[in-house]
Write a protein that holds these residues in place. Structure first.
Motif, PDB file in Angstrom:
ATOM      1  N   PHE A  41       0.830  -1.167  -0.047  1.00  0.00           N
ATOM      2  CA  PHE A  41      -0.082  -0.093  -0.089  1.00  0.00           C
ATOM      3  C   PHE A  41       0.760   1.211   0.216  1.00  0.00           C
ATOM      4  CE2 PHE A  41      -1.973   3.530   2.455  1.00  0.00           C
ATOM      5  CZ  PHE A  41      -3.117   3.896   1.709  1.00  0.00           C
ATOM      6  N   ALA A  42       1.994   1.373   0.804  1.00  0.00           N
ATOM      7  CA  ALA A  42       2.812   2.368   0.766  1.00  0.00           C
ATOM      8  C   ALA A  42       3.494   2.762  -0.209  1.00  0.00           C
ATOM      9  CB  ALA A  42       3.716   2.190   2.140  1.00  0.00           C
ATOM     10  N   PHE A  43       3.862   1.712  -1.141  1.00  0.00           N
ATOM     11  CA  PHE A  43       4.433   1.959  -2.405  1.00  0.00           C
ATOM     12  C   PHE A  43       3.300   2.371  -3.603  1.00  0.00           C
ATOM     13  CE2 PHE A  43       5.515   0.190  -6.807  1.00  0.00           C
ATOM     14  CZ  PHE A  43       6.706   0.636  -7.032  1.00  0.00           C
ATOM     15  N   LEU A  44       2.291   1.696  -3.593  1.00  0.00           N
ATOM     16  CA  LEU A  44       1.426   2.214  -4.453  1.00  0.00           C
ATOM     17  C   LEU A  44       0.872   3.519  -4.514  1.00  0.00           C
ATOM     18  CD1 LEU A  44      -0.765  -1.190  -4.973  1.00  0.00           C
ATOM     19  CD2 LEU A  44       1.146  -0.305  -6.326  1.00  0.00           C
ATOM     20  N   VAL A  45       0.502   3.979  -3.256  1.00  0.00           N
ATOM     21  CA  VAL A  45      -0.131   5.058  -3.037  1.00  0.00           C
ATOM     22  C   VAL A  45       0.947   6.398  -3.010  1.00  0.00           C
ATOM     23  CG1 VAL A  45       0.545   5.668  -0.558  1.00  0.00           C
ATOM     24  CG2 VAL A  45      -1.653   6.776  -1.306  1.00  0.00           C
ATOM     25  N   THR A 101       9.130   3.578   0.755  1.00  0.00           N
ATOM     26  CA  THR A 101       8.505   2.376   1.130  1.00  0.00           C
ATOM     27  C   THR A 101       9.544   1.787   2.101  1.00  0.00           C
ATOM     28  OG1 THR A 101       7.686   2.461  -1.204  1.00  0.00           O
ATOM     29  CG2 THR A 101       7.762   0.333  -0.236  1.00  0.00           C
ATOM     30  N   ILE A 102      10.841   1.748   1.887  1.00  0.00           N
ATOM     31  CA  ILE A 102      11.486   0.807   2.602  1.00  0.00           C
ATOM     32  C   ILE A 102      11.864   1.567   4.020  1.00  0.00           C
ATOM     33  CG2 ILE A 102      14.179   0.351   3.007  1.00  0.00           C
ATOM     34  CD1 ILE A 102      14.493   0.484  -0.068  1.00  0.00           C
ATOM     35  N   SER A 103      11.220   3.086   4.028  1.00  0.00           N
ATOM     36  CA  SER A 103      11.257   3.628   5.458  1.00  0.00           C
ATOM     37  C   SER A 103      10.358   2.845   6.255  1.00  0.00           C
ATOM     38  CB  SER A 103      11.174   5.130   5.332  1.00  0.00           C
ATOM     39  OG  SER A 103      12.298   5.709   4.635  1.00  0.00           O
ATOM     40  N   VAL A 104       8.987   2.592   5.736  1.00  0.00           N
ATOM     41  CA  VAL A 104       8.141   2.120   6.372  1.00  0.00           C
ATOM     42  C   VAL A 104       8.525   0.725   6.894  1.00  0.00           C
ATOM     43  CG1 VAL A 104       5.709   0.983   5.939  1.00  0.00           C
ATOM     44  CG2 VAL A 104       6.309   3.219   4.886  1.00  0.00           C
ATOM     45  N   TYR A 105       9.255  -0.085   6.273  1.00  0.00           N
ATOM     46  CA  TYR A 105       9.714  -1.374   6.676  1.00  0.00           C
ATOM     47  C   TYR A 105      10.600  -1.208   8.001  1.00  0.00           C
ATOM     48  CZ  TYR A 105      11.854  -5.701   7.142  1.00  0.00           C
ATOM     49  OH  TYR A 105      12.544  -6.878   7.495  1.00  0.00           O
ATOM     50  N   LEU A 106      11.916  -0.097   7.643  1.00  0.00           N
ATOM     51  CA  LEU A 106      12.583   0.203   8.635  1.00  0.00           C
ATOM     52  C   LEU A 106      11.929   0.606   9.968  1.00  0.00           C
ATOM     53  CD1 LEU A 106      15.255   2.093   6.758  1.00  0.00           C
ATOM     54  CD2 LEU A 106      15.746  -0.056   7.790  1.00  0.00           C
TER      55      LEU A 106
END
Length: 219
Positions: free
Chosen positions: A22-26, A128-133
């Motif tokens: 979702f983070a990537f697509l938005v 997007t990577i920041s969300v995972y971090l």
């Protein structure tokens, strides 16, 4: 309530993947905003700085102060990040068009939207990577899966973080660098020496992107 919580915890990997997707697509949705006009502040210096480096065949803007004075007035590391994909796109377009170099330069100058889109896409990936971090940092600190998933969800749905991720501004890479440094610091599977050196190195390199990462040195 307990059943719902148990369901969430039993499907935590699927939830994490869904949040990241979702983070990537938005964020990806807005990469073409405003182009070919320059409607977003702070974008042109990094994109034009990289293009000017390619034109002058240099990695040291300080040796060409006159040419870069009105273009790149930020630290240059973000422009360095754009060089390889920019060169690849220029090479492909040059081969496909098959025109003389002087005509090719004039043709590319008509619309450089593709370079802004590339730069914005890089920010989308970093966002997007920041969300995972943030998910991993929360897990490292609180040892709680629910807290980790909640942290990732709130960042993924943050209007400010999303708007910064879909434009090629330095704020998002700077926040990514800080998040990466926090991940190193909170990753207790690494030795204290490794955590300290990795975080310090990350922040030091981050200063080449933006000086706004400087307060993280205190941490």
């Amino acid at each position: 309530m307990n059943d719902s919580f148990s369901f969430l915890m039993n499907n935590k990997k699927k939830l994490l993947y869904a949040i990241i997707l979702f983070a990537f697509l938005v964020r990806l949705f807005g990469v073409s905003y405003g182009l070919p006009l320059w409607l977003v502040d702070d974008e042109p210096p990094f994109v034009l700085g990289a293009l000017k480096m390619i034109e002058l065949k240099t990695l040291l803007p300080s040796l060409h102060l006159k040419e870069f004075q009105s273009i790149l007035y930020y630290p240059p590391f973000l422009s360095y990040l754009y060089l390889i994909p920019f060169v690849v796109v220029l090479g492909i377009k040059f081969i496909v068009l098959g025109v003389p170099l002087d005509q090719f330069s004039n043709y590319m100058a008509l619309d450089i939207s593709v370079f802004f889109i590339i730069a914005r896409f890089i920010n989308v990936v970093l966002g997007t990577i920041s969300v995972y971090l943030v998910y991993k940092i929360a897990i490292n600190i609180f040892k709680d899966e629910f807290v980790g998933l909640s942290s990732a969800f709130f960042l993924a749905t943050s209007l400010l973080h999303t708007s910064l991720s879909m434009t090629a501004r330095h704020w998002l890479p700077a926040s990514f660098i800080i998040a990466l440094a926090f991940w190193f610091l909170t990753n207790y599977r690494l030795s204290e020496r490794v955590r300290y050196l990795a975080a310090a190195t990350t922040i030091s390199l981050g200063l080449g992107v933006s000086t706004i990462v400087a307060p993280a040195i205190v941490i």
